[in-house]
Design a protein around this motif. Structure first.
Motif, short mmCIF file in Angstrom:
data_model
loop_
_atom_site.label_atom_id
_atom_site.label_comp_id
_atom_site.label_asym_id
_atom_site.label_seq_id
_atom_site.Cartn_x
_atom_site.Cartn_y
_atom_site.Cartn_z
N TRP A 129 11.10 -24.38 23.69
CA TRP A 129 11.07 -22.97 23.30
C TRP A 129 10.18 -22.12 24.19
CZ3 TRP A 129 14.95 -21.39 20.78
CH2 TRP A 129 15.63 -22.26 19.93
N GLN A 130 9.20 -22.72 24.84
CA GLN A 130 8.44 -21.92 25.80
C GLN A 130 9.28 -21.62 27.03
OE1 GLN A 130 6.93 -22.16 28.89
NE2 GLN A 130 6.76 -24.33 29.45
N VAL A 131 10.18 -22.54 27.39
CA VAL A 131 11.09 -22.28 28.51
C VAL A 131 12.05 -21.15 28.15
CG1 VAL A 131 13.03 -23.24 29.83
CG2 VAL A 131 10.93 -24.57 29.55
N VAL A 132 12.59 -21.20 26.93
CA VAL A 132 13.50 -20.13 26.49
C VAL A 132 12.78 -18.79 26.47
CG1 VAL A 132 14.85 -19.26 24.54
CG2 VAL A 132 14.96 -21.69 25.15
N GLY A 133 11.62 -18.74 25.80
CA GLY A 133 10.88 -17.49 25.71
C GLY A 133 10.39 -16.99 27.05
#
Length: 223
Positions: free
Chosen positions: A159-163
């Motif tokens: 999710w840090q990659v997505v965000g």
């Protein structure tokens, strides 16, 4: 045109001024600043939002800003800095993020940590990690806080990659789109960056007002 030239760097660089940073260090400066802002607690004051937006503006050919940037280079540098920084912050948190935060005397940093912890509790790990990217200071402290709270590494990374990708690419392309559609947009660079800074601070200011309102209500209930 090279991404970075020490010879072209001015003698004094204003770390709070996106134009100064980009003029001195180009795309490399974007990666370094975003790494520090999202991965190191000392980087909470750095201008991530305005830096990304300004970099997008300066990728438009024909602008006369402090430097002419390459859009592919800016996108690569922005995504790399933001993703590597968040991951570094997470592992710092796993190894003692709470202790590092406790030693800091910066009020804004502690307020951001409280907001980050509230986001994790209210929205769950996935949504909080993505939403934090868009809130100054919170995006600095949430990553080490997630590590300190033992958020699963795989979930955090996903999710840090997505965000991080949405935040960096979105702001850079927004700046590029504005620069491409408004003639001589570089004439209005300073007021545009000022507007971006103000807009980026709205979520933080709104949350501070809500927190004060809740505190007042709680004191009233207890009286």
């Amino acid at each position: 045109m090279p991404v970075f030239s020490l010879a072209a760097a001015p003698q004094a660089v204003n770390l709070l001024d996106a134009g100064s940073l980009l003029g001195a260090f180009g795309a490399l400066g974007i990666a370094v600043v975003l790494f520090a802002e999202t991965g190191l607690l000392v980087g909470f004051f750095l201008p991530g939002d305005s830096l990304l937006f300004t970099a997008g503006l300066l990728c438009v050919s024909g602008t006369h800003g402090p430097v002419q940037l390459s859009l592919p280079q800016v996108l690569i540098a922005a995504v790399a800095g933001a993703l590597l920084g968040a991951q570094a912050g997470y592992w710092i948190g796993r190894r003692g993020g709470r202790a590092l935060l406790a030693r800091s005397r910066a009020k804004r940093l502690h307020e951001g940590a409280a907001r980050a912890e509230e986001l994790l509790g209210r929205y769950g790990h996935a949504r909080a990690i993505v939403l934090a990217r868009f809130v100054p200071v919170v995006r600095t402290v949430l990553n080490p806080l997630a590590g300190a709270l033992n958020v699963p590494a795989g979930l955090f990374t996903l999710w840090q990659v997505v965000g991080g990708a949405v935040w960096t690419v979105g702001l850079v392309l927004a700046g590029y789109a504005l620069g491409s559609s408004v003639p001589n947009v570089d004439r209005y660079l300073l007021p545009i960056v000022a507007v971006v800074v103000v807009v980026s601070l709205i979520p933080l200011a709104a949350e501070l007002l809500r927190s004060r309102g809740r505190g007042t209500a709680e004191r009233g209930d207890n009286s």
